[in-house]
Design a protein around this motif. Structure first.
Motif, PDB file in Angstrom:
ATOM      1  N   ALA A  57       6.106   2.677  -9.426  1.00 26.17           N
ATOM      2  CA  ALA A  57       6.380   1.755  -8.325  1.00 26.17           C
ATOM      3  C   ALA A  57       5.125   1.495  -7.503  1.00 26.17           C
ATOM      4  O   ALA A  57       4.836   0.350  -7.126  1.00 26.17           O
ATOM      5  N   GLU A  58       4.361   2.547  -7.234  1.00 25.14           N
ATOM      6  CA  GLU A  58       3.147   2.364  -6.429  1.00 25.14           C
ATOM      7  C   GLU A  58       2.067   1.619  -7.206  1.00 25.14           C
ATOM      8  O   GLU A  58       1.337   0.800  -6.639  1.00 25.14           O
ATOM      9  N   MET A  59       1.960   1.872  -8.498  1.00 21.45           N
ATOM     10  CA  MET A  59       0.980   1.147  -9.305  1.00 21.45           C
ATOM     11  C   MET A  59       1.302  -0.340  -9.353  1.00 21.45           C
ATOM     12  O   MET A  59       0.413  -1.191  -9.231  1.00 21.45           O
ATOM     13  N   SER A  60       2.575  -0.677  -9.513  1.00 21.68           N
ATOM     14  CA  SER A  60       2.965  -2.091  -9.537  1.00 21.68           C
ATOM     15  C   SER A  60       2.840  -2.721  -8.157  1.00 21.68           C
ATOM     16  O   SER A  60       2.493  -3.902  -8.036  1.00 21.68           O
ATOM     17  N   LEU A  61       3.103  -1.951  -7.101  1.00 19.53           N
ATOM     18  CA  LEU A  61       2.936  -2.460  -5.738  1.00 19.53           C
ATOM     19  C   LEU A  61       1.479  -2.783  -5.459  1.00 19.53           C
ATOM     20  O   LEU A  61       1.165  -3.809  -4.829  1.00 19.53           O
ATOM     21  N   ASP A  62       0.590  -1.931  -5.923  1.00 17.65           N
ATOM     22  CA  ASP A  62      -0.845  -2.174  -5.755  1.00 17.65           C
ATOM     23  C   ASP A  62      -1.246  -3.502  -6.385  1.00 17.65           C
ATOM     24  O   ASP A  62      -1.995  -4.294  -5.801  1.00 17.65           O
ATOM     25  N   LEU A  63      -0.735  -3.774  -7.575  1.00 10.81           N
ATOM     26  CA  LEU A  63      -1.067  -5.027  -8.259  1.00 10.81           C
ATOM     27  C   LEU A  63      -0.407  -6.223  -7.581  1.00 10.81           C
ATOM     28  O   LEU A  63      -1.007  -7.296  -7.470  1.00 10.81           O
ATOM     29  N   ALA A  64       0.834  -6.052  -7.124  1.00 14.63           N
ATOM     30  CA  ALA A  64       1.532  -7.157  -6.457  1.00 14.63           C
ATOM     31  C   ALA A  64       0.831  -7.554  -5.170  1.00 14.63           C
ATOM     32  O   ALA A  64       0.814  -8.739  -4.802  1.00 14.63           O
ATOM     33  N   GLN A  65       0.243  -6.599  -4.469  1.00 10.47           N
ATOM     34  CA  GLN A  65      -0.499  -6.914  -3.250  1.00 10.47           C
ATOM     35  C   GLN A  65      -1.758  -7.713  -3.545  1.00 10.47           C
ATOM     36  O   GLN A  65      -2.327  -8.320  -2.643  1.00 10.47           O
ATOM     37  N   GLN A  66      -2.180  -7.739  -4.800  1.00 11.54           N
ATOM     38  CA  GLN A  66      -3.335  -8.535  -5.207  1.00 11.54           C
ATOM     39  C   GLN A  66      -2.918  -9.825  -5.910  1.00 11.54           C
ATOM     40  O   GLN A  66      -3.752 -10.490  -6.513  1.00 11.54           O
ATOM     41  N   GLY A  67      -1.630 -10.166  -5.828  1.00 10.88           N
ATOM     42  CA  GLY A  67      -1.168 -11.442  -6.350  1.00 10.88           C
ATOM     43  C   GLY A  67      -0.626 -11.416  -7.757  1.00 10.88           C
ATOM     44  O   GLY A  67      -0.393 -12.486  -8.338  1.00 10.88           O
ATOM     45  N   VAL A  68      -0.385 -10.238  -8.341  1.00  7.65           N
ATOM     46  CA  VAL A  68       0.178 -10.143  -9.692  1.00  7.65           C
ATOM     47  C   VAL A  68       1.700 -10.235  -9.582  1.00  7.65           C
ATOM     48  O   VAL A  68       2.350  -9.323  -9.055  1.00  7.65           O
ATOM     49  N   ASN A  69       2.281 -11.318 -10.074  1.00  9.55           N
ATOM     50  CA  ASN A  69       3.734 -11.499 -10.026  1.00  9.55           C
ATOM     51  C   ASN A  69       4.411 -10.464 -10.919  1.00  9.55           C
ATOM     52  O   ASN A  69       4.144 -10.402 -12.120  1.00  9.55           O
ATOM     53  N   LEU A 106       7.904  -8.233 -12.259  1.00 13.77           N
ATOM     54  CA  LEU A 106       9.349  -8.182 -12.495  1.00 13.77           C
ATOM     55  C   LEU A 106       9.732  -6.743 -12.804  1.00 13.77           C
ATOM     56  O   LEU A 106       9.227  -6.156 -13.762  1.00 13.77           O
ATOM     57  N   TRP A 107      10.630  -6.184 -11.991  1.00 12.87           N
ATOM     58  CA  TRP A 107      11.078  -4.804 -12.165  1.00 12.87           C
ATOM     59  C   TRP A 107      12.458  -4.790 -12.807  1.00 12.87           C
ATOM     60  O   TRP A 107      13.390  -5.433 -12.316  1.00 12.87           O
ATOM     61  N   GLY A 108      12.578  -4.031 -13.888  1.00  9.08           N
ATOM     62  CA  GLY A 108      13.874  -3.780 -14.497  1.00  9.08           C
ATOM     63  C   GLY A 108      14.217  -2.316 -14.339  1.00  9.08           C
ATOM     64  O   GLY A 108      13.815  -1.481 -15.157  1.00  9.08           O
ATOM     65  N   SER A 109      14.930  -1.985 -13.267  1.00 13.03           N
ATOM     66  CA  SER A 109      15.259  -0.594 -12.965  1.00 13.03           C
ATOM     67  C   SER A 109      16.668  -0.298 -13.471  1.00 13.03           C
ATOM     68  O   SER A 109      17.660  -0.666 -12.837  1.00 13.03           O
ATOM     69  N   PHE A 110      16.746   0.364 -14.617  1.00  9.05           N
ATOM     70  CA  PHE A 110      18.037   0.674 -15.222  1.00  9.05           C
ATOM     71  C   PHE A 110      18.504   2.089 -14.873  1.00  9.05           C
ATOM     72  O   PHE A 110      19.647   2.433 -15.138  1.00  9.05           O
ATOM     73  N   GLU A 111      17.613   2.890 -14.292  1.00 14.12           N
ATOM     74  CA  GLU A 111      17.956   4.276 -13.961  1.00 14.12           C
ATOM     75  C   GLU A 111      18.413   4.419 -12.519  1.00 14.12           C
ATOM     76  O   GLU A 111      19.392   5.105 -12.238  1.00 14.12           O
ATOM     77  N   VAL A 126       8.034  -4.405 -15.687  1.00 17.43           N
ATOM     78  CA  VAL A 126       8.209  -2.950 -15.675  1.00 17.43           C
ATOM     79  C   VAL A 126       9.646  -2.639 -16.077  1.00 17.43           C
ATOM     80  O   VAL A 126      10.588  -3.193 -15.492  1.00 17.43           O
ATOM     81  N   VAL A 127       9.829  -1.768 -17.054  1.00 18.78           N
ATOM     82  CA  VAL A 127      11.152  -1.349 -17.512  1.00 18.78           C
ATOM     83  C   VAL A 127      11.266   0.156 -17.291  1.00 18.78           C
ATOM     84  O   VAL A 127      10.520   0.942 -17.883  1.00 18.78           O
ATOM     85  N   ASP A 128      12.204   0.556 -16.437  1.00 14.34           N
ATOM     86  CA  ASP A 128      12.397   1.963 -16.092  1.00 14.34           C
ATOM     87  C   ASP A 128      13.886   2.310 -16.226  1.00 14.34           C
ATOM     88  O   ASP A 128      14.681   1.926 -15.374  1.00 14.34           O
TER      89      ASP A 128
END
Length: 661
Positions: A393-405, A407-412, A481-483
């Motif tokens: 979550a933090e790794m994807s948040l870091d990228l999203a703050q830099q403009g990387v769109n 998509l999170w698929g949280s199945f757990e 992201v698929v979790d």
């Protein structure tokens, strides 16, 4: 009594913020569910329109036909509606009606408009009227750039750090400037050049542009230079690029794509252009070309690491020559090195961009992997309870703050819990102790390009891939992201062979999606049950070897805190297909912010001279009559005497040694 009153007030405030957070999760979170996926094909759209007597014109991205709402109005005349070939979403530029395919289908099939559809149309008209009032208010309180003198235009360009030339005010003739000359308003126009929105830029905050208006279905462009309107358009990611191209008198309409974002609702605005030239980062422009139709798109290749038109103009290169030499955006199914030569050279001269987006919170991971690159598949695994979801979550948040769109698929875990974790990581403070700032953090978090799949638990891979494809097309998703994979498949009752086969199918589907759609996919997977004393490896991933073989990157969380006295938790880069660099990244968890972000250690080195001064001060002589020069003389005398004594002793030892021998 006073303490009980304070406790009661705190309880009320906490309950209120909790309710607000629930409303934030329900209404403001960007979710993608089954209802958002259109159940329509190109054949179905064309067939229905023709059956109802609508003449269909086949465009690049849309079907063009007469509008069923305003075609009978004499004021609107020959109005057209654009129906997206892929989603069925329709837009009428004249009557400002837009919506999903099911609305247009109900309008076309039935002779009489339903009451619910009438209410929907009335609401659209009210929104259009409200925007026209807002835009008129801006026109009344601002000044056109074309009415300013040269000195005023020069001052504004210096304030916004825009490239200036003598016809700059003509290029931005449609733009408006506030009375204090600190805010610019750029009108967004649709296919018939009707203003349906505006983009607001403030001096000093150019990166935080705000778009307002009706469903963001417009673009800002400059008038073409000696070229017919439908001949050519040049699409660039910033207004600085537009000004540079205009200064060099590049033929064609200059279109500003804000950060290369192109929602499908904007496609009708570019439907009339026969040739489109894309100039910007290839990773983003590749998605744009796919939406617009690759057969009419050309791409300006980076030259010597110069990606944008602004960088090229700063190097004093000919922009007109580069535009004229733009290459097709897509290659044939079978190609040769001569066709790929420019791409290879562009990668070599633009190595920093090729490495991908760099993590700001994890610089050690950036040094190993180089960055986050599109088109790759990453596997993240680790023992149960080690924090895979929190780290991802933090790794994807870091990228999203830099403009990387993203998509999170949280199945757990549910999206509400995941959003709370990411919000606390974004804020950097415990939310329950900073309830008064919740709305501030939530408002800023909503602006991030993060979307969530509205799925939980076991889901068929076909349904998931349809949702992922739809989200990528609608929201320009660059990171999925698929979790996690095991929860999505619901592996529990099948035989071992069935488990492995189903998991291999999922991995193969996401591998194909990442490569074909030029999108990065991160799969969180559980490892096999192994001894706690043994380190996990690529062969520890649950299932067959296909996951580790298909992956470009394999990241393993190693947790030794329970098996060793001084055990640590760290992230191991076990596979790196891009550069081959392997290594570990220490993970120190901060509970208050739920963060693994690397902390900067302030190493304060003591000054040796300062330490000596402190030492001498501690042993200083307080006698004012003490003469330090006498001390120096005595020290020198003692030193010389000691030297003479040691020399004589050394000679005597040698003489005595000779006598004995």
């Amino acid at each position: 009594m006073l303490q009980s009153v304070k406790a009661y007030r705190f309880f009320i405030l906490k309950a209120h913020v909790k309710l607000c957070f629930c409303n934030f999760i329900k209404h403001e979170i960007h979710s993608v569910g089954l209802n958002d996926i259109p159940k329509i094909t190109v054949t179905d759209i064309r067939k229905l329109l023709r059956q109802k007597g609508f003449a269909v014109q086949d465009g690049y991205t849309s079907f063009i036909t007469k509008c069923a709402i305003c075609s009978g109005d004499e004021k609107n005349g020959d109005s057209k509606v654009y129906v997206n070939k892929r989603t069925g979403y329709f837009v009428c530029p004249k009557c400002d009606i837009h919506g999903d395919w099911n609305i247009l289908e109900r309008l076309v099939k039935r002779a009489k408009i339903e009451a619910t559809i009438k209410d929907y149309i009335e609401k659209m008209h009210q929104n259009a009227c409200q925007f026209q009032k807002d835009w008129q208010n801006i026109l009344d309180n601002t000044t056109s750039m074309s009415k300013l003198n040269e000195k005023e235009v020069l001052d504004i360009f210096r304030l916004f750090e825009y490239p200036y030339h003598h016809e700059a005010n003509k290029v931005l003739s449609d733009a408006r400037i506030s009375t204090d000359h600190t805010t610019l308003y750029f009108p967004l126009k649709n296919a018939i050049e009707k203003v349906i929105g505006y983009r607001k830029l403030q001096a000093g905050r150019e990166e935080e542009s705000e778009s307002h208006g009706m469903h963001s279905a417009g673009l800002f462009w400059c008038k073409a230079h000696k070229v017919s309107h439908n001949a050519q358009a040049i699409l660039v990611p910033s207004i600085q690029d537009v000004l540079h191209l205009a200064a060099h008198k590049i033929p064609g309409s200059l279109v500003w794509l804000n950060n290369c974002n192109l929602p499908p609702v904007v496609l009708p605005t570019l439907e009339g252009y026969q040739k489109l030239c894309l100039w910007g980062d290839w990773d983003n422009m590749c998605t744009v070309a796919e939406k617009l139709g690759e057969e009419r798109c050309r791409f300006v290749r980076p030259t010597d690491g110069l990606v944008t038109a602004s960088e090229t103009a700063a190097a004093n290169l000919s922009l007109k020559t580069l535009v004229s030499e733009a290459k097709p955006a897509a290659h044939r199914s079978i190609t040769t090195f001569s066709a790929l030569r420019d791409d290879v050279y562009a990668e070599l001269t633009n190595i920093d961009k090729v490495r991908g987006v760099k993590w700001r919170r994890f610089p050690a991971l950036t040094r190993l992997l180089g960055g986050h690159r599109r088109g790759e598949l990453t596997i993240l695994t680790g023992p149960t309870g080690c924090g895979k979801t929190t780290l991802c979550a933090e790794m994807s948040l870091d990228l999203a703050q830099q403009g990387v769109n993203t998509l999170w698929g949280s199945f757990e875990i549910r999206n509400s819990r995941l959003a709370r974790t990411m919000l606390q990581q974004f804020a950097g403070v415990p939310l329950e102790q900073n309830l008064q700032d919740f709305h501030k953090y939530a408002d800023d978090f909503e602006k991030l390009p993060i979307y969530y799949l509205a799925f939980h638990g076991q889901q068929p891979i076909k349904v998931v891939m349809e949702a992922v494809e739809h989200a990528r097309y609608m929201h320009d998703i660059a990171h999925v992201v698929v979790d996690n994979v095991q929860f999505m498949l619901g592996l529990g009752e099948e035989r071992e062979g069935d488990r492995y086969q189903r998991q291999d199918t999922v991995v193969a589907a996401f591998r194909t999606f990442a490569t074909a759609r030029h999108c990065h996919v991160t799969l969180v997977m559980h490892p096999r049950k192994e001894r706690e004393s043994e380190d996990l490896s690529t062969s520890s991933i649950f299932g067959s070897a296909k996951a580790s073989q298909e992956a470009d990157n394999v990241l393993i969380i190693q947790d030794k805190r329970l098996t060793a006295v001084r055990g640590k938790k760290y992230l191991q880069v076990a596979k790196n297909r891009y550069s081959g660099d392997l290594g570990i990244v220490p993970l120190d968890f901060e509970k208050d912010s739920l963060s693994y972000q690397s902390k900067k250690k302030n190493k304060t080195k003591e000054d040796p001279d300062k330490l000596l001064d402190q030492y001498f001060e501690a042993y200083s002589i307080n006698d004012q009559n003490y003469d330090i020069s006498e001390t120096k003389k005595s020290n020198e005398t003692n030193k010389s005497q000691n030297t003479k004594q040691s020399t004589s002793t050394y000679l005597s030892d040698i003489l005595s040694l000779n006598r004995t021998s």
